[in-house]
Scaffold this motif. Structure first.
Motif, PDB file in Angstrom:
ATOM      1  N   ILE A  35      62.915  17.737  58.129  1.00  0.00           N
ATOM      2  CA  ILE A  35      61.721  17.164  57.512  1.00  0.00           C
ATOM      3  C   ILE A  35      60.758  16.758  58.626  1.00  0.00           C
ATOM      4  CG2 ILE A  35      60.810  15.366  55.996  1.00  0.00           C
ATOM      5  CD1 ILE A  35      63.528  15.253  54.641  1.00  0.00           C
ATOM      6  N   MET A  39      55.089  16.374  56.557  1.00  0.00           N
ATOM      7  CA  MET A  39      55.595  16.678  55.212  1.00  0.00           C
ATOM      8  C   MET A  39      55.491  15.465  54.291  1.00  0.00           C
ATOM      9  SD  MET A  39      58.903  19.141  55.810  1.00  0.00           S
ATOM     10  CE  MET A  39      58.695  20.835  56.372  1.00  0.00           C
ATOM     11  N   CYS A  61      57.757  10.758  58.149  1.00  0.00           N
ATOM     12  CA  CYS A  61      56.971  11.544  57.208  1.00  0.00           C
ATOM     13  C   CYS A  61      56.326  10.625  56.166  1.00  0.00           C
ATOM     14  CB  CYS A  61      57.872  12.560  56.507  1.00  0.00           C
ATOM     15  SG  CYS A  61      59.259  11.799  55.641  1.00  0.00           S
ATOM     16  N   GLU A 102      52.365  21.182  42.984  1.00  0.00           N
ATOM     17  CA  GLU A 102      52.750  21.724  44.295  1.00  0.00           C
ATOM     18  C   GLU A 102      52.219  20.910  45.470  1.00  0.00           C
ATOM     19  OE1 GLU A 102      51.769  25.877  44.395  1.00  0.00           O
ATOM     20  OE2 GLU A 102      53.109  26.371  42.745  1.00  0.00           O
ATOM     21  N   ASP A 105      56.861  18.480  49.650  1.00  0.00           N
ATOM     22  CA  ASP A 105      57.784  19.363  50.351  1.00  0.00           C
ATOM     23  C   ASP A 105      59.229  19.106  49.927  1.00  0.00           C
ATOM     24  OD1 ASP A 105      55.976  20.659  52.582  1.00  0.00           O
ATOM     25  OD2 ASP A 105      55.463  18.529  52.531  1.00  0.00           O
ATOM     26  N   TYR A 106      59.518  17.841  49.659  1.00  0.00           N
ATOM     27  CA  TYR A 106      60.853  17.436  49.227  1.00  0.00           C
ATOM     28  C   TYR A 106      60.745  16.450  48.071  1.00  0.00           C
ATOM     29  CZ  TYR A 106      63.600  19.252  53.198  1.00  0.00           C
ATOM     30  OH  TYR A 106      64.238  20.055  54.111  1.00  0.00           O
ATOM     31  N   LYS A 130      56.102  22.032  46.235  1.00  0.00           N
ATOM     32  CA  LYS A 130      55.464  23.206  46.822  1.00  0.00           C
ATOM     33  C   LYS A 130      56.392  24.423  46.706  1.00  0.00           C
ATOM     34  CE  LYS A 130      52.876  20.668  50.391  1.00  0.00           C
ATOM     35  NZ  LYS A 130      52.723  20.470  51.854  1.00  0.00           N
ATOM     36  N   SER A 132      58.847  27.006  47.855  1.00  0.00           N
ATOM     37  CA  SER A 132      59.914  26.878  48.853  1.00  0.00           C
ATOM     38  C   SER A 132      60.283  25.421  49.108  1.00  0.00           C
ATOM     39  CB  SER A 132      59.565  27.562  50.182  1.00  0.00           C
ATOM     40  OG  SER A 132      59.326  28.942  49.958  1.00  0.00           O
ATOM     41  N   GLY A 133      59.705  24.477  48.348  1.00  0.00           N
ATOM     42  CA  GLY A 133      60.084  23.079  48.460  1.00  0.00           C
ATOM     43  C   GLY A 133      61.495  22.865  47.951  1.00  0.00           C
TER      44      GLY A 133
END
Length: 236
Positions: A35, A39, A61, A102, A105-106, A130, A132-133
């Motif tokens: 991470i 992000m 983050c 979106e 990220d996590y 997002k 590919s998150g």
């Protein structure tokens, strides 16, 4: 007369790590995650804020913490103020997230989805992630098939709607749209972490809340070996 819930109990006892495995499992779960500081992470059902604090400190983050319980939110804010962490706290329901599509990220959901209408909450989590998150979820999981009466006993204690097997959870995540679901067992499994970490109890705790705590303890003892949990890493 107010009918208290399991969530009320952990809120007023100020349990720092109510999810299975506790803070030790949280740290282990994120030990290999990359991470980055730019992000954005959403902690759903943040409770008293222990996981959000850990993530903000470890990864530097942006962390946003949400919960529906006012007592949880107040204790999370107190924790963040005390430690000087810049974590945004929002009262919000997992079934209707107040965010655009979106943007995260996590997403972290530790023993949260099972307390919601999972069709709605998972759809919302998928929406705000997002491409590919990753959703990292730690959830109660049945180790074998339970009878209708056994399921009823468990759901009544926790105020949840269903108890799922590992394969049922996986199917649920995939049906939501996640492209991959990686499932992990905790080999140092410990379901009852309610007293393991430093807690922040309310000034007054209604005695009825201790009845819920006792019921929780009895369920764990009765279903030892049959009611566990898994770490689910779901990639959009």
């Amino acid at each position: 007369m107010k009918k208290f819930t399991y969530t009320d109990m952990i809120a007023h006892l100020g349990v720092s790590s109510a999810h299975p495995g506790g803070s030790a499992l949280t740290k282990k779960t994120f030990s290999n995650e990359n991470i980055l500081p730019d992000m954005k992470v959403l902690d759903i059902g943040c409770g008293t804020g222990q996981t959000a604090s850990f993530l903000a400190k470890k990864f530097q983050c942006e962390v946003i913490a949400i919960d529906v319980h006012d007592t949880m939110l107040a204790k999370a804010k107190k924790r963040f103020d005390k430690t000087g962490l810049d974590i945004k706290v929002i009262k919000a329901n997992a079934e209707k997230l107040p965010f655009t599509d979106e943007i995260f990220d996590y997403i972290v959901a530790e023993s949260v989805i099972v307390f919601t209408n999972s069709d709605l909450s998972l759809g919302e989590m998928y929406r705000v992630l997002k491409k590919s998150g990753k959703l990292i979820s730690i959830e109660m999981t049945a180790e074998d098939k339970l009878t209708i009466s056994e399921k009823k006993e468990i759901t009544e204690v926790y105020g949840i709607k269903k108890v799922l097997l590992e394969e049922e959870w996986k199917e649920h995540f995939l049906n939501t749209g996640f492209s991959e679901v990686i499932i992990e067992r905790d080999h140092e499994a410990n379901n009852n972490q309610l007293a393991a970490d430093k807690n922040d109890p309310s000034e007054y705790i209604d005695p009825k809340l201790f009845e819920i705590l006792q019921a929780h303890t009895e369920v764990l003892q009765k279903f030892s070996g049959r009611l566990g949990y898994r770490i689910y890493r779901c990639i959009k």
